[in-house]
Design an enzyme around this catalytic site. Structure first.
Site, mmCIF file in Angstrom:
data_model
loop_
_atom_site.group_PDB
_atom_site.id
_atom_site.type_symbol
_atom_site.label_atom_id
_atom_site.label_comp_id
_atom_site.label_asym_id
_atom_site.label_seq_id
_atom_site.Cartn_x
_atom_site.Cartn_y
_atom_site.Cartn_z
ATOM 1 N N ARG A 105 -42.431 15.329 -9.576
ATOM 2 C CA ARG A 105 -43.739 16.092 -8.505
ATOM 3 C C ARG A 105 -45.559 15.023 -8.723
ATOM 4 O O ARG A 105 -45.137 14.292 -8.381
ATOM 5 C CB ARG A 105 -43.762 17.325 -8.157
ATOM 6 C CG ARG A 105 -44.066 18.048 -7.470
ATOM 7 C CD ARG A 105 -46.056 17.991 -6.775
ATOM 8 N NE ARG A 105 -46.455 18.737 -7.989
ATOM 9 C CZ ARG A 105 -47.751 18.524 -8.133
ATOM 10 N NH1 ARG A 105 -48.456 18.157 -7.764
ATOM 11 N NH2 ARG A 105 -48.723 19.780 -9.510
ATOM 12 N N CYS B 233 -54.636 11.908 -10.582
ATOM 13 C CA CYS B 233 -54.841 12.626 -9.378
ATOM 14 C C CYS B 233 -55.241 11.489 -8.485
ATOM 15 O O CYS B 233 -56.419 11.084 -8.085
ATOM 16 C CB CYS B 233 -55.453 13.520 -9.892
ATOM 17 S SG CYS B 233 -56.457 14.432 -8.167
ATOM 18 N N HIS C 115 -52.150 22.601 -18.488
ATOM 19 C CA HIS C 115 -51.650 21.167 -17.740
ATOM 20 C C HIS C 115 -53.207 19.979 -18.181
ATOM 21 O O HIS C 115 -54.074 19.994 -17.773
ATOM 22 C CB HIS C 115 -52.049 21.736 -16.603
ATOM 23 C CG HIS C 115 -51.764 20.103 -15.711
ATOM 24 N ND1 HIS C 115 -50.060 20.601 -14.746
ATOM 25 C CD2 HIS C 115 -52.203 19.258 -15.130
ATOM 26 C CE1 HIS C 115 -50.378 18.997 -14.206
ATOM 27 N NE2 HIS C 115 -51.438 18.708 -14.342
HETATM 28 MG MG MG Z 1 -52.068 16.334 -14.266
#
Ligand code: MG
Length: 312
Positions: free
Chosen positions: A24, A251, A218
């Site tokens: 993902r 990102c 994370h």
């Molecule tokens: Mg990440």
């Protein structure tokens, strides 16, 4: 194959659950569009390598994330995979689609900062939380019964706002838990955190009544700090760590943000510390080498590179 010598260190957990985000968070940030059959095989191979939680896909509108536009086709191909398979959902419509396809775990995504809430969701922090409230409530309702993870971006720094006050991250975390999230994943979206900062945030979260079993970390390796920060979190008592096989993804809305922590780099450290993960680093590395071939570029993971150069 080469493996690290196992030498335990004091003050660390016996076992860590890796929340694998490659299919993902990784693939959504890759330029190449990966065919759905390859994605299904990727997830299957990750499970066979011993990963127990694999974030499978996203139900965000295909216009925003074309890389994962095939969520509907993917879900039936992986319904027999023996792992927890959470999916990202942006709103009630996405939740309904995910639940109809058998999703048992979902993730929503909030921001600790106004700038990123605006860039990623075109909303204020409050507006984003309000948007997710009915989604979480519906997911947690008896007939749905899904587990909910709340991603929190920009916990340690923001590309527009710079430093992010710890109190701000703590207050949004609190609100995500209050609305029903089971777990918060604390995202260092631009990779600027350092170990003291990690410890301070975790300690302040604990003081606010948020226990380590509700927290995951994370980290991004943009400034080479991901493993050091992970070690600080483990020493603090956090036992859930997000990582991306082969170091896939970054990102798309934060240009400077590259490099999810690679799962192989994490497993190398945990194996060396004698911390159980259930992951076979050889099978995992072979999977990332295979995926890198599909993407047409080498894996950014140093462990994948070191092990695959040695073996081939
Ligand atoms: Mg990440």
């Amino acid at each position: 194959m080469t493996l690290p010598m196992t030498v335990p260190a004091p003050g660390l957990p016996a076992r860590v659950r890796i929340h694998e985000v490659g299919p993902r968070d990784g693939l959504q940030n890759e330029k190449a569009l990966v065919p759905v059959a390859i994605k299904a095989e990727f997830i299957r191979r990750l499970a066979e390598a011993g990963l127990t939680t694999i974030e499978a896909t996203s139900f965000v509108h295909p216009q925003w994330v074309p890389q994962l536009a095939d969520a509907e086709q993917l879900m039936p191909l992986i319904d027999d995979v023996a792992a927890r398979l959470p999916v990202l959902v942006p709103n009630e419509r996405g939740l309904d689609r995910a639940l109809a396809l058998g999703a048992r775990e979902i993730a929503v995504f909030a921001s600790a900062t106004e700038s990123f809430a605006k860039a990623n969701l075109n909303r204020t922090v409050d507006g984003a939380l309000e948007m997710f409230e009915p989604v979480v409530a519906k997911a947690k309702a008896k007939d749905a019964g899904a587990a909910v993870r709340g991603y929190l971006s920009m916990c340690f720094g923001d590309p527009w706002e710079g430093q992010v006050p710890i109190s701000q991250t703590v207050s949004v975390s609190r609100r995500l838990l209050d609305m029903g999230c089971d777990e918060i994943s604390l995202g260092d979206t631009i990779g600027v955190a350092t170990p003291g900062h990690v410890r301070e945030l975790l300690a302040t979260l604990n003081e606010a009544g948020i226990t380590n079993d509700r927290l995951a970390v994370h980290f991004h390796d943009t400034y080479g700090q991901a493993l050091a920060n992970t070690l600080a979190a483990l020493q603090h008592g956090v036992t859930t760590v997000d990582a991306s096989a082969g170091g896939l993804g970054g990102c798309p809305y934060a240009k400077s943000a590259t490099g999810n922590l690679a799962t192989e780099d994490l497993v190398w450290m945990l194996d060396g510390l004698g911390i159980e993960t259930g992951v076979d680093i050889g099978r995992l590395t072979a999977t990332s080498v295979w995926m890198a071939r599909h993407l047409g570029r080498p894996s950014p993971s140093r462990t994948v590179r070191a092990l695959s150069q040695k073996e081939t």
